[in-house]
Each structure stands twice: as C-alpha cells, then as structure tokens.
Design a protein around this motif. Structure first.
Motif, PDB file in Angstrom:
ATOM      1  N   GLU A   1      50.523  46.487  38.884  1.00  0.00           N
ATOM      2  CA  GLU A   1      50.315  45.451  39.716  1.00  0.00           C
ATOM      3  C   GLU A   1      49.059  45.792  40.701  1.00  0.00           C
ATOM      4  OE1 GLU A   1      53.043  43.903  43.295  1.00  0.00           O
ATOM      5  OE2 GLU A   1      53.769  42.888  41.161  1.00  0.00           O
ATOM      6  N   TYR A   2      48.322  44.824  41.225  1.00  0.00           N
ATOM      7  CA  TYR A   2      47.171  45.059  42.431  1.00  0.00           C
ATOM      8  C   TYR A   2      46.829  43.523  42.548  1.00  0.00           C
ATOM      9  CZ  TYR A   2      43.622  44.094  38.603  1.00  0.00           C
ATOM     10  OH  TYR A   2      42.748  43.569  37.877  1.00  0.00           O
ATOM     11  N   SER A   3      45.938  43.741  43.745  1.00  0.00           N
ATOM     12  CA  SER A   3      45.352  42.508  44.455  1.00  0.00           C
ATOM     13  C   SER A   3      43.969  42.732  43.965  1.00  0.00           C
ATOM     14  CB  SER A   3      45.695  42.331  45.938  1.00  0.00           C
ATOM     15  OG  SER A   3      47.011  41.701  45.816  1.00  0.00           O
ATOM     16  N   GLY A   4      43.319  41.528  43.191  1.00  0.00           N
ATOM     17  CA  GLY A   4      41.979  41.534  43.110  1.00  0.00           C
ATOM     18  C   GLY A   4      41.479  40.304  42.298  1.00  0.00           C
ATOM     19  N   ILE A   5      40.428  40.477  41.419  1.00  0.00           N
ATOM     20  CA  ILE A   5      40.000  39.389  40.700  1.00  0.00           C
ATOM     21  C   ILE A   5      40.484  39.095  39.300  1.00  0.00           C
ATOM     22  CG2 ILE A   5      37.823  39.453  42.140  1.00  0.00           C
ATOM     23  CD1 ILE A   5      36.508  40.267  39.545  1.00  0.00           C
ATOM     24  N   GLY A   6      41.060  40.276  38.826  1.00  0.00           N
ATOM     25  CA  GLY A   6      41.626  40.256  37.613  1.00  0.00           C
ATOM     26  C   GLY A   6      40.700  40.384  36.426  1.00  0.00           C
ATOM     27  N   ALA A   7      40.006  41.414  36.391  1.00  0.00           N
ATOM     28  CA  ALA A   7      39.030  41.663  35.642  1.00  0.00           C
ATOM     29  C   ALA A   7      38.466  42.790  35.285  1.00  0.00           C
ATOM     30  CB  ALA A   7      37.408  40.802  35.749  1.00  0.00           C
ATOM     31  N   SER A   8      38.292  43.636  33.926  1.00  0.00           N
ATOM     32  CA  SER A   8      38.017  45.081  33.930  1.00  0.00           C
ATOM     33  C   SER A   8      36.335  45.025  33.950  1.00  0.00           C
ATOM     34  CB  SER A   8      38.673  45.599  32.782  1.00  0.00           C
ATOM     35  OG  SER A   8      37.914  44.908  31.557  1.00  0.00           O
ATOM     36  N   VAL A   9      36.013  46.043  34.733  1.00  0.00           N
ATOM     37  CA  VAL A   9      34.372  46.180  34.655  1.00  0.00           C
ATOM     38  C   VAL A   9      34.089  47.680  34.060  1.00  0.00           C
ATOM     39  CG1 VAL A   9      34.296  44.765  36.679  1.00  0.00           C
ATOM     40  CG2 VAL A   9      34.228  47.332  36.889  1.00  0.00           C
ATOM     41  N   GLY A  10      32.841  47.616  33.811  1.00  0.00           N
ATOM     42  CA  GLY A  10      32.319  48.862  33.066  1.00  0.00           C
ATOM     43  C   GLY A  10      30.787  49.061  33.579  1.00  0.00           C
TER      44      GLY A  10
ATOM     45  N   LYS B   1      38.400  44.728  44.881  1.00  0.00           N
ATOM     46  CA  LYS B   1      39.911  44.732  45.452  1.00  0.00           C
ATOM     47  C   LYS B   1      40.106  44.086  46.959  1.00  0.00           C
ATOM     48  CE  LYS B   1      41.584  48.005  42.240  1.00  0.00           C
ATOM     49  NZ  LYS B   1      42.129  49.456  41.927  1.00  0.00           N
ATOM     50  N   GLY B   2      40.871  43.656  47.048  1.00  0.00           N
ATOM     51  CA  GLY B   2      41.301  43.153  48.647  1.00  0.00           C
ATOM     52  C   GLY B   2      42.729  42.407  48.572  1.00  0.00           C
ATOM     53  N   GLN B   3      43.158  41.903  49.831  1.00  0.00           N
ATOM     54  CA  GLN B   3      44.362  41.357  50.012  1.00  0.00           C
ATOM     55  C   GLN B   3      44.475  39.892  49.025  1.00  0.00           C
ATOM     56  OE1 GLN B   3      45.097  40.603  54.153  1.00  0.00           O
ATOM     57  NE2 GLN B   3      45.714  42.900  54.473  1.00  0.00           N
ATOM     58  N   ALA B   4      45.348  39.541  48.668  1.00  0.00           N
ATOM     59  CA  ALA B   4      45.621  38.302  47.915  1.00  0.00           C
ATOM     60  C   ALA B   4      45.124  37.096  48.930  1.00  0.00           C
ATOM     61  CB  ALA B   4      47.054  37.969  47.598  1.00  0.00           C
ATOM     62  N   LYS B   5      44.830  36.217  48.415  1.00  0.00           N
ATOM     63  CA  LYS B   5      44.281  34.815  49.065  1.00  0.00           C
ATOM     64  C   LYS B   5      43.073  34.924  49.934  1.00  0.00           C
ATOM     65  CE  LYS B   5      48.965  32.941  49.028  1.00  0.00           C
ATOM     66  NZ  LYS B   5      49.997  32.386  49.615  1.00  0.00           N
ATOM     67  N   THR B   6      42.270  36.007  49.631  1.00  0.00           N
ATOM     68  CA  THR B   6      41.075  36.263  50.531  1.00  0.00           C
ATOM     69  C   THR B   6      39.988  35.877  49.611  1.00  0.00           C
ATOM     70  OG1 THR B   6      40.917  38.685  49.879  1.00  0.00           O
ATOM     71  CG2 THR B   6      41.901  37.885  52.100  1.00  0.00           C
ATOM     72  N   ASP B   7      38.736  35.364  49.971  1.00  0.00           N
ATOM     73  CA  ASP B   7      37.713  35.115  48.735  1.00  0.00           C
ATOM     74  C   ASP B   7      36.722  36.368  48.869  1.00  0.00           C
ATOM     75  OD1 ASP B   7      38.703  32.544  48.473  1.00  0.00           O
ATOM     76  OD2 ASP B   7      37.220  31.538  49.914  1.00  0.00           O
ATOM     77  N   VAL B   8      36.043  36.405  47.566  1.00  0.00           N
ATOM     78  CA  VAL B   8      34.945  37.368  47.259  1.00  0.00           C
ATOM     79  C   VAL B   8      33.941  36.660  46.482  1.00  0.00           C
ATOM     80  CG1 VAL B   8      36.160  38.462  45.559  1.00  0.00           C
ATOM     81  CG2 VAL B   8      34.484  39.585  46.311  1.00  0.00           C
ATOM     82  N   VAL B   9      32.675  37.078  46.931  1.00  0.00           N
ATOM     83  CA  VAL B   9      31.584  36.222  46.509  1.00  0.00           C
ATOM     84  C   VAL B   9      30.860  37.067  45.413  1.00  0.00           C
ATOM     85  CG1 VAL B   9      29.234  34.648  46.847  1.00  0.00           C
ATOM     86  CG2 VAL B   9      31.368  34.671  48.180  1.00  0.00           C
ATOM     87  N   LEU B  10      30.904  36.750  44.029  1.00  0.00           N
ATOM     88  CA  LEU B  10      29.979  37.892  43.346  1.00  0.00           C
ATOM     89  C   LEU B  10      28.743  37.123  42.966  1.00  0.00           C
ATOM     90  CD1 LEU B  10      32.638  39.042  43.030  1.00  0.00           C
ATOM     91  CD2 LEU B  10      32.651  39.219  40.613  1.00  0.00           C
TER      92      LEU B  10
ATOM     93  N   ARG C   1      40.987  36.035  45.682  1.00  0.00           N
ATOM     94  CA  ARG C   1      41.783  37.132  45.050  1.00  0.00           C
ATOM     95  C   ARG C   1      43.165  36.680  44.846  1.00  0.00           C
ATOM     96  NH1 ARG C   1      38.478  39.989  49.013  1.00  0.00           N
ATOM     97  NH2 ARG C   1      36.974  41.184  48.078  1.00  0.00           N
ATOM     98  N   GLU C   2      43.993  37.372  43.977  1.00  0.00           N
ATOM     99  CA  GLU C   2      45.209  37.050  43.867  1.00  0.00           C
ATOM    100  C   GLU C   2      46.122  38.307  43.446  1.00  0.00           C
ATOM    101  OE1 GLU C   2      46.058  34.243  40.780  1.00  0.00           O
ATOM    102  OE2 GLU C   2      44.594  35.053  39.501  1.00  0.00           O
ATOM    103  N   LYS C   3      47.311  38.281  43.476  1.00  0.00           N
ATOM    104  CA  LYS C   3      48.217  39.514  42.934  1.00  0.00           C
ATOM    105  C   LYS C   3      47.964  39.586  41.672  1.00  0.00           C
ATOM    106  CE  LYS C   3      51.525  40.881  45.335  1.00  0.00           C
ATOM    107  NZ  LYS C   3      52.917  41.017  46.055  1.00  0.00           N
TER     108      LYS C   3
END
Length: 557
Positions: A100-109, A158-167, A184-186
């Motif tokens: 479990e973590y808070s983020g966007i839910g995607a693996s990156v490489g 990563k970041g707190q749930a319910k915060t926005d991040v712009v990619l 972001r979400e849990k």
C-alpha cells in the motif's frame, strides 16, 4: 542495541562515541564474559575510529553516508537478507510489506535516459486519467526530469492521497507534450493480479506477492473460479519472491486441513522456535491442484509449494525453487530506523529445510556456494515419496525452458519490441481479445521493415566461441598462423539479421504479441497472452486432464 544517526551532523560527529561508551560500560559491567568484552572492545575501536575519520580526513565526509556504508558492509558479511533500513527508506519498506502507498498507481522505468510508463494499474488513478504504457514523462509539476534519477522521479510521483500532480507527457503520435492532471490516491497493489479460466473446467490463480491480505485474495479467487465451474486449479507462484510468513501459513491452510503443521522455525533464540499450524477450516482439501514454480520462487512461495508437496496435496511443475529457507524479523532502532535480521531457519512438514546456501561457512575468498547434491538429506512426504532438503523445492515434473536466441534478447533488451508495440497501438484502435490475438505474417513483415532503420547488434554463440579462440591463440603466440583461417571462418558464420529474423520468427512474434496485448489489456492481457506458448501451463493442463497420471505422481510406486 539501538543505533541510528542523528540528523544534525555535528551532534552525530561527537555524540556517538559517548553513546557507544555508555553501552559498552554497562554491557561490560553486567556481562563480564569474554564475548561481551570483545563486543565492548570492538565497539570502542569503531566509535573512536569513526570520530577520527570525521575529524581528520582530508575531504569533507557525510557522517550518515559513511555510517550506512559501514553498516551495509557489516551486514552483507552475514547474508543478503539482513538489512539496515534507514529513516528515509521506511516508506518503501512499508510499501513492500503492505503493498500500500499513495501515488498515481503506475510502474515506471528508465531507458536511454528517459522515464517511461511501464504499466498503469487497472482501475487506479493513472489508468483513469488516461495514462498509457510507453508515455514518456518529461516533467512533474513543472519540474523537468532531464537530470532526475529513477528514485527522485518516484518521490515526485508519490504524495498524499487526494492531491493533484501534473505530468507532462510525450506520447507516440503527438508532436507536442501534453499535460495530464492526476489525483493521487491510496494504492493497494494486488497479490493476485490475475485469476481466470484457462479451459472449461480448469481455473488459474497467479500469486506474485505475500503482502497483507494475500490469503484473502487467494481464497476469494478460488471461490470465484469454483463458482465459474472450475473443477481443478493451477496455482502459479513463479517469480514470487515471498513475503509475510503468516500469509504463507494461511494460504497453505486454504488447501490443507485445519490443525495440520504448516511450517516450523528454529533459531539461536528459543523464543523464535515456533510451529505454525493451520488455524482455520480449509476451503478445499480435495480439488485437484497443480503448483507452478520457477527458479525465482522463494521464501514464502517455497513454504506453500513445499507444504503442498509434503502432504501430497498437489503436483508441482516447473523449475527447482530458489532455496531461501531463512526467516527474518524486523527490530526497531533509534531515530525511526529498523533492522531486518535473519533469526531462524524454517522447516516444512516433512522436516526438511530448503535453504540452499550456508552463509555461516564461507570459502577463503568470502564467497558462498550452494549445497552439493551429495550432502542433501532424504525425507519423505505423507504418502512416503522421497524428497530432499538443502536446495529449494524440486518439482514433481521438471520443465526445461529454451533460452531465447541472441537476436530476440537484443530486440527485447533494447526496447525495440516495446517501441513497436507503441506504434502498433497508435495505428490500431482495437484488437481481438488477448487469448485470441495473433500477428499476421504481413504484420510481422511490417515490423521487420521498421527494424531495418534501427541500430542494433548482437553476438551469436558461435561468434562468442570464435572470439574466445582468438584470445587463446593470442596468448599461445599462434595467432598469426591461425589468423587467415579464423578470418575466413568469421566471414562464413557472420550473422545475418534478415536470416535471424526469419529463423527465429516464432519466438520474436511471441514476445511482440505480448507487448502489443498489454497496450490494450494491461496486466491481465499480459498474463493471458502467454497461455498459448507457456510450457509449464500446458504441462499442468495435461496432468490435470489425466486423472490416472495425477494420482500416480502423488503416490509411492
């Protein structure tokens, strides 16, 4: 002892020696044995040495980095599983154990200095926002990733749930980057990323981790498959590195009766000597079962595999497992750090320990090797079948897997299959379902034509042998005499890319189809794409469909 570096360098630099001396004095006073004297003496030497280096070394040193280097080196001399977890690594450790973590839910490489989306988790924030496999992340919240490492990028995502991040995303087919806002979400990663029917009456469960709730996921999957008509089960733990011991016990208990011994642990501290039995009513102790294993199935995955084998509960198919029979516990240290330390070895119901490497007895150069077959001890399963300790869990049916050809490996490792799948996805809005998708000969020829403009090379096995021959000839001063013949031979066997693309078409298409399918069906599609060429899976289906053979494997001849 609890030891961790304070955040303030000055305080750390001069305070640690005093802290250690207090411990040393008290230990020596209350434990006046030779062993404790040696501990006290060496801790004193270490503390004073550390202080002197920090004071007098010609260049500035970072105390925290220097200490961690020393701790890591010390623990590495024990085994690979005893680790120091610093305060800034705690979140990653929690993610590893809880999933479990808070983020966007995607693996990156990373590839060629680029940060790429490798797999959005279906149904989570990135997927819902329209992020796709192959998207290159150019910036996060306006911060360019041009000089950022993988770890730095991960922290920005990563970041707190319910915060926005712009990619800021560069996508195949788009000339300019596009900005995508993700909330972001849990994120709760799944231990069972796939379960489904592989034939009309055979269900399959893929288990990739043993984090919290793994047993619930397996049990739910089993019940769901039985509701769909599954009369037999394939349980896939290939590539599973293990995890929580309790979850291994609970998962074994799904298939093994309540009260049965699952695993026992034995170590130096008697309090850690425990026996774990099944505490719940089993979900199904009769359904025919095949467990798929690989050389990277380890720890908790080996407990479950070993339990199934020791009770003759199912047939194991695949490769010999890794051989990690060591148990770790986490101990809290000061300043929010932790120590993950090996405390015991585990033993499965037959009494065997599957640990393959004896880290306590190293070679003169410090290296360790696997236990020789001649030293492995025999044990018996419940039905009396012969099994052995000391080298992982050997499957009942071993499957030999051919290695991919050099050209196939190169196309995969250089990301050319990955890149072409992005191109194909851009040009084809939809494809048929994952289990039925196949490239046509015309489509494969288009891929070969696309490759003709790409730079890639590889070395065949024969070319490697010729190179080795050259090196030997040079050492023996016979190179000049052999050079004309070697050059002629090299010319004759020089690899031809077009021929290799034709000769290894089947396996190249296999991997390319898998890459393409993931663009449309993500992780579930990636799994189903392997069904038609998975040798382990085919063997499992054959055994489950042959009741006489299945029972014969699990009995003593």
């Amino acid at each position: 002892m609890k030891l961790k570096l304070p955040k303030l360098k000055k305080r750390f630099k001069y305070g640690i020696a005093g802290l250690l001396i207090v411990f040393i004095t008290s230990s020596a006073f209350y434990n006046p044995s030779e062993k404790y004297f040696e501990i006290a003496k060496n801790l004193d030497i270490f503390a004073t040495l550390f202080k002197e280096v920090n004071t007098w070394y010609v260049d500035d040193v970072t105390p925290a980095t220097l200490m961690k280097t020393g701790i890591d080196a010390m623990l590495a001399s024990l085994d690979p599983y005893t680790n120091y977890i610093s305060e800034d690594q705690i979140e990653d450790y929690r993610t590893m154990t809880t999933g479990e973590y808070s983020g966007i839910g995607a693996s990156v490489g990373t590839r060629d200095g680029r940060i790429l989306i490798m797999m959005p988790l279906e149904g989570f924030a990135a997927d819902k926002a329209g992020i796709k496999i192959g998207d290159e992340i150019m910036a996060i919240d306006g911060i360019s990733l041009a000089d950022k490492t993988y770890d730095e990028t991960s922290q920005l995502l990563k970041g707190q749930a319910k915060t926005d991040v712009v990619l800021s995303i560069k996508r195949y087919g788009n000339e300019k980057p596009i900005d995508i806002t993700i909330t972001r979400e849990k994120i709760q990663t799944y231990n069972v990323p796939y379960y489904g029917m592989v034939t009309e009456n055979i269900g399959m469960i893929k288990l990739t981790d043993f984090t919290r709730d793994a047993s619930k996921e397996v049990n739910d999957a089993l019940l769901a498959l039985k509701a769909k008509g599954a009369e037999k089960i394939i349980f896939d733990v290939r590539g599973n590195p293990g995890g929580l011991l309790d979850e291994a016990v609970k998962i074994s208990n799904i298939f093994v009766e309540k009260g049965k011994e699952i695993v026992s642990t034995k170590g130096k501290v008697k309090d850690w000597n425990k026996t774990y039995n099944g505490l719940s009513k089993a979900t199904d102790t009769q359904i025919p079962l095949v467990v798929l294993t690989s050389g990277t199935s380890a720890s908790a995955a080996e407990i479950v595999s070993g339990v199934i084998q020791d009770y003759d509960r199912g047939v194991l198919i695949g490769e010999n497992t890794y051989g990690k029979g060591l148990v770790q516990a986490t101990r809290s240290l000061s300043y929010n750090s932790k120590l993950k330390v090996t405390i015991a070895k585990y033993y499965i119901p037959s009494g065997r320990c599957i640990q393959a490497i004896d880290y306590a007895h190293r070679n003169e150069d410090g290296s360790v090797g696997k236990m020789a077959d001649s030293l492995r001890m025999p044990f018996k399963t419940a039905a009396g079948r012969l099994v052995y300790d000391g080298g992982g869990v050997k499957p009942d049916i071993t499957i030999d897997h051919d290695r991919f050809a050099p050209i196939t490996q190169t196309l995969f490792l250089k990301g050319l299959l990955f890149d072409y799948a992005n191109k194909y996805h851009f040009e084809h809005k939809t494809i048929t379902e994952a289990k039925k998708f196949n490239l046509t000969d015309t489509e494969y020829n288009s891929f070969v034509k696309w490759l003709s403009a790409k730079e890639y090379d590889y070395t065949t096995k024969v070319e490697k042998m010729i190179k080795e021959l050259e090196e030997v000839a040079q050492k023996e001063d016979s190179y000049d005499a052999l050079k004309p013949k070697i050059d002629e031979f090299k010319k004759g066997i020089a690899h031809n890319k077009e021929n290799d693309l034709r000769n290894h078409k089947t396996e190249i298409m296999e991997l390319l189809e898998r890459e393409i399918i993931t663009r449309y069906y993500l992780e579930r599609g990636q799994m189903e794409a392997t069904f038609d060429d998975d040798l382990d899976l085919k063997a499992a289906i054959e055994v489950l469909n042959d009741e006489v053979r299945y029972k014969k494997i699990l009995s003593v001849e």
